[in-house]
Design a protein around this motif. Sequence first.
Motif, mmCIF file in Angstrom:
data_model
loop_
_atom_site.group_PDB
_atom_site.id
_atom_site.type_symbol
_atom_site.label_atom_id
_atom_site.label_comp_id
_atom_site.label_asym_id
_atom_site.label_seq_id
_atom_site.Cartn_x
_atom_site.Cartn_y
_atom_site.Cartn_z
ATOM 1 N N ASP A 87 -4.805 -63.979 -1.684
ATOM 2 C CA ASP A 87 -3.834 -64.750 -1.250
ATOM 3 C C ASP A 87 -4.492 -65.574 0.042
ATOM 4 N N TYR A 88 -5.378 -65.106 0.789
ATOM 5 C CA TYR A 88 -5.747 -65.622 1.848
ATOM 6 C C TYR A 88 -7.289 -65.721 1.899
ATOM 7 N N ASP A 124 -2.144 -70.571 6.976
ATOM 8 C CA ASP A 124 -1.197 -69.575 7.158
ATOM 9 C C ASP A 124 -1.090 -69.469 8.621
ATOM 10 N N LYS A 165 -4.484 -69.374 0.791
ATOM 11 C CA LYS A 165 -4.287 -69.980 2.317
ATOM 12 C C LYS A 165 -5.349 -69.561 2.933
ATOM 13 N N ALA A 222 -7.060 -60.364 0.639
ATOM 14 C CA ALA A 222 -7.901 -61.447 1.448
ATOM 15 C C ALA A 222 -9.379 -61.354 1.281
#
Length: 322
Positions: free
Chosen positions: A117-118, A151, A192, A223
């Motif tokens: 996600d990151y 983010d 992100k 992440a």
Amino acid sequence: MNKLLRKIAISLIVIFISGSFAACSETAGDIESGLKDTTVNTNEINASETDTAGTPIINDMIKCIYYNDSEFMQSIMNAQKVKPDSGNIVGGIVPHHLLACDLIASFFKTVSGENYDYVVVIAPNHKREGSRLINTAFENWSTHFGVLESDGELIKSITGLKAADSKARLLEEEHSVSSIVPYIKYYLPNVKIVPILLHGNYGMKNSIELGHKIYNNISQKKALVIASVDFSHYLPPEKADMMDEITLKAIKAWDIGAISQMTNDNMDSPPSIMTLLTVMKDAGTDEFKLLGHDNSARIAKTYSDSTTSYFTGIYKRKKQEN
């Protein structure tokens, strides 16, 4: 006779002046008819530019100014995916010098199988610009493959900076982040980004503290944490190879103390590597798995007394059993 000549001269002058005024009037009319409306259209100011592929480049976002479409796509074609042993890839080291674009593409192709996600990018502030030892940008990135969102909340939590502290221009011009953003968007389209630029004087204590803070903020998230670092600088290939052996040994040994003393002979950002090692230690990862190693002279197929070397590698965490 003299009076006659004067009358003729005056008549000629009048005719000349009259003709000149007529000509200027016609020219002025032509100029005015050719003028464009100079009224500023506020809609056009924020309008998108378009690249050759038809993808909009948004003007009020951070641009990837070092992107070259043909070179990028060639590196994608050349990329080799390394299938790691069992475990989740949670971190890695990647170059930012685009001469090493094949290494960069291969790194991101290797991690593309993971579901993140990151992406946290730790990288050097080469010009040491600004008064702060740590910099970031809250703005989104406009790439040829779509928008890479930042983010803001995670950036704020990790760096302690606010949106007003954002350094968009610095991030845009700093190739340690800007150069690899297109690869992030291409291979990890849904992530992100959290970009972190570290000043060269960002010491060992600060780097370790930052590493702990990064881990505490991402430990419950999907992440990937990467250090965007180039290694030995300004040395001939044989000397660079010797320094690379020393550097790799320190990285594999988690020797932050030794890394803190390293110079451009070893790498361009010891703070980035020290921060990454701290995060990976906190995450309980296995040892560093080397994916690739090369030198600018070998890539360019020419000898030079001043070269740059590159490493790519990953850190894995064993998959937790249910």
